[in-house]
Design a protein around this motif. Structure first.
Motif, PDB file in Angstrom:
ATOM      1  N   LEU A   1       0.822  -1.213   0.009  1.00  0.00           N
ATOM      2  CA  LEU A   1       0.095   0.211  -0.062  1.00  0.00           C
ATOM      3  C   LEU A   1       0.660   1.308   0.040  1.00  0.00           C
ATOM      4  N   ASN A   2       2.103   1.100   0.537  1.00  0.00           N
ATOM      5  CA  ASN A   2       2.795   2.401   0.566  1.00  0.00           C
ATOM      6  C   ASN A   2       3.657   2.760  -0.761  1.00  0.00           C
ATOM      7  N   SER A   3       3.323   3.974  -1.072  1.00  0.00           N
ATOM      8  CA  SER A   3       4.173   4.525  -2.225  1.00  0.00           C
ATOM      9  C   SER A   3       5.251   5.550  -2.255  1.00  0.00           C
ATOM     10  N   SER A   4       5.676   5.577  -0.996  1.00  0.00           N
ATOM     11  CA  SER A   4       6.604   6.934  -0.836  1.00  0.00           C
ATOM     12  C   SER A   4       8.097   6.029  -0.349  1.00  0.00           C
ATOM     13  N   LEU A   5       8.061   5.127   0.420  1.00  0.00           N
ATOM     14  CA  LEU A   5       9.544   4.553   0.870  1.00  0.00           C
ATOM     15  C   LEU A   5      10.187   3.914  -0.020  1.00  0.00           C
ATOM     16  N   ARG A   6      11.501   4.576  -0.095  1.00  0.00           N
ATOM     17  CA  ARG A   6      12.554   4.094  -1.090  1.00  0.00           C
ATOM     18  C   ARG A   6      13.751   3.581  -0.516  1.00  0.00           C
ATOM     19  N   TYR A   7      13.931   3.647   0.827  1.00  0.00           N
ATOM     20  CA  TYR A   7      15.122   3.024   1.455  1.00  0.00           C
ATOM     21  C   TYR A   7      14.631   2.344   2.664  1.00  0.00           C
ATOM     22  N   LEU A   8      14.694   0.870   2.665  1.00  0.00           N
ATOM     23  CA  LEU A   8      14.610   0.350   3.773  1.00  0.00           C
ATOM     24  C   LEU A   8      15.632  -0.531   4.426  1.00  0.00           C
ATOM     25  N   ASP A   9      15.931  -0.239   5.792  1.00  0.00           N
ATOM     26  CA  ASP A   9      17.149  -0.896   6.464  1.00  0.00           C
ATOM     27  C   ASP A   9      16.584  -1.859   7.709  1.00  0.00           C
ATOM     28  N   VAL A  10      16.674  -3.037   7.233  1.00  0.00           N
ATOM     29  CA  VAL A  10      16.326  -4.033   8.445  1.00  0.00           C
ATOM     30  C   VAL A  10      17.579  -4.954   8.678  1.00  0.00           C
ATOM     31  N   SER A  11      18.747  -4.388   8.625  1.00  0.00           N
ATOM     32  CA  SER A  11      20.011  -4.967   8.798  1.00  0.00           C
ATOM     33  C   SER A  11      20.058  -5.507  10.318  1.00  0.00           C
ATOM     34  N   CYS A  12      20.770  -6.507  10.829  1.00  0.00           N
ATOM     35  CA  CYS A  12      21.224  -6.705  12.208  1.00  0.00           C
ATOM     36  C   CYS A  12      19.784  -7.245  12.763  1.00  0.00           C
ATOM     37  N   ASN A  13      18.849  -8.437  12.009  1.00  0.00           N
ATOM     38  CA  ASN A  13      17.842  -8.739  12.594  1.00  0.00           C
ATOM     39  C   ASN A  13      17.750 -10.317  12.562  1.00  0.00           C
ATOM     40  N   LYS A  14      16.563 -10.939  12.586  1.00  0.00           N
ATOM     41  CA  LYS A  14      16.622 -12.361  12.333  1.00  0.00           C
ATOM     42  C   LYS A  14      15.730 -12.920  11.463  1.00  0.00           C
ATOM     43  N   ILE A  15      15.894 -12.317  10.367  1.00  0.00           N
ATOM     44  CA  ILE A  15      14.989 -12.912   9.400  1.00  0.00           C
ATOM     45  C   ILE A  15      15.859 -13.793   8.529  1.00  0.00           C
ATOM     46  N   THR A  16      14.973 -14.961   8.173  1.00  0.00           N
ATOM     47  CA  THR A  16      15.390 -15.968   7.549  1.00  0.00           C
ATOM     48  C   THR A  16      15.026 -16.194   6.063  1.00  0.00           C
ATOM     49  N   HIS A  17      15.089 -17.433   5.335  1.00  0.00           N
ATOM     50  CA  HIS A  17      14.750 -17.314   3.969  1.00  0.00           C
ATOM     51  C   HIS A  17      13.262 -17.465   3.819  1.00  0.00           C
ATOM     52  N   ASP A  18      12.475 -17.901   4.914  1.00  0.00           N
ATOM     53  CA  ASP A  18      11.125 -17.831   4.957  1.00  0.00           C
ATOM     54  C   ASP A  18      10.498 -16.435   4.940  1.00  0.00           C
ATOM     55  N   GLY A  19      11.210 -15.496   5.432  1.00  0.00           N
ATOM     56  CA  GLY A  19      10.892 -13.925   5.249  1.00  0.00           C
ATOM     57  C   GLY A  19      11.141 -13.549   3.849  1.00  0.00           C
ATOM     58  N   MET A  20      11.926 -13.953   3.407  1.00  0.00           N
ATOM     59  CA  MET A  20      12.229 -13.785   2.044  1.00  0.00           C
ATOM     60  C   MET A  20      11.085 -13.856   0.902  1.00  0.00           C
TER      61      MET A  20
END
Length: 317
Positions: free
Chosen positions: A145-164
């Motif tokens: 729904l968002n049409s403005s965000l151009r840079y998303l930093d989610v580094s140093c978290n616990k995201i795995t291949h399922d989140g991809m």
């Protein structure tokens, strides 16, 4: 601050605590000139964070606010998410490394809700938010729904291949995201393959991707390199800290040699020993605070700084 007509104020890594943060926030209630404020590394904690969130309900001139590594609490992170559903001025915010407790990813849920309503935010830093796969799903749901965000930093978290799976799917329809920092997660080969398939066949807006230190092996790294051959928008990639095999080294060496991947747009460079290609680390990378201009007006080398070059925060897409 108002009397000095400051546009940029850098207070990073001083000894400003909760009370000092509260005083600065109160001054900004009436200030109409300051556009960029860096508070990085000052331990203003939840009390100071709540004061800044309250300030954003009144102030309409501040565009970029850095509260990274300020020991913000859950309450203040949620307050920022709530305020940013209505604040139309803030273009970039850094909420890196808050002090969060619990396993429910409550802060991510609220920020996801904010992104569904906010249409002004261009840059969002959420490094060290303890985001897991359910959290990245919340953010991805909002990015439909968002049409403005151009840079998303989610580094140093616990995201795995399922989140991809969620991120790869939203990138099939999202046409505004240009830079994604996934450094220091654990997406592995499967996650890299999901992203590669989307970047090869669907997405033509993403320009820069960092998958530094994600436990990706040759299969996934080569897949990402192949997507660069067909997707000419995808121009910056950062891969150091993964598991390079010979095929990986050859693939990225070929991209650089043929001119498809510019040396300044990646964090590796090839070298040859006894006829075999290897990759060495170079210092290029996504600089998380790229959007801050110096008070002296010194120029930056845009080519080595993907975020600053690719996403000018003062402009809407």
């Amino acid at each position: 601050m108002k009397q000095l007509n400051l546009i940029y104020l850098n207070l990073m890594f001083n000894d400003i605590g909760p009370e000092g943060g509260e005083l600065i926030a109160k001054v900004l209630h009436k200030n109409q000139t300051l556009k960029y404020l860096r508070m990085t590394g000052n331990k203003i904690e939840n009390k100071g964070g709540m004061s800044f969130a309250a300030m954003l309900q009144i102030n309409s001139s501040l565009e970029k606010l850095d509260l990274g590594d300020c020991d913000l609490g859950m309450q203040s992170v949620i307050a920022f998410a709530t305020v940013l559903t209505r604040n139309q001025a803030i273009k970039a915010i850094n909420l890196n490394r808050p002090i969060l407790y619990g396993e429910q990813e409550e802060s991510t849920v609220h920020i996801g809700r904010m992104l569904k309503e906010n249409h002004c935010l261009v840059v969002l830093h959420m490094c060290k938010h303890d985001i897991k796969n359910s959290g990245i799903q919340q953010l991805c749901d909002a990015l439909y729904l968002n049409s403005s965000l151009r840079y998303l930093d989610v580094s140093c978290n616990k995201i795995t291949h399922d989140g991809m799976v969620y991120l790869a799917d939203v990138l099939k329809s999202n046409t505004t995201l240009e830079v994604i920092d996934l450094s220091f997660n654990r997406i592995e080969n499967a996650g890299a393959n999901y992203l590669s398939e989307t970047l090869t066949s669907h997405n033509r807006s993403l320009k820069a991707l960092s998958v530094v230190s994600n436990n990706i092996e040759g299969e996934g790294l080569v897949a990402l390199s192949q997507s660069m051959k067909t997707n000419l928008t995808f121009s910056h990639i950062y891969i150091w800290g993964n598991k390079f095999d010979e095929a990986t080294c050859v693939a990225y060496s070929d991209l650089i040699q043929m001119g498809r991947l510019k040396p300044d747009n990646t964090d590796v460079e090839p070298f040859v020993v006894d006829g075999r290609v290897y990759l060495a680390e170079v210092s290029n990378g996504l600089k998380k605070h790229y959007y801050w201009t110096s008070t002296s007006g010194e120029s930056y080398d845009h080519s080595s700084n993907a975020g600053f070059a690719l996403v000018p925060v003062g402009q809407q897409p």
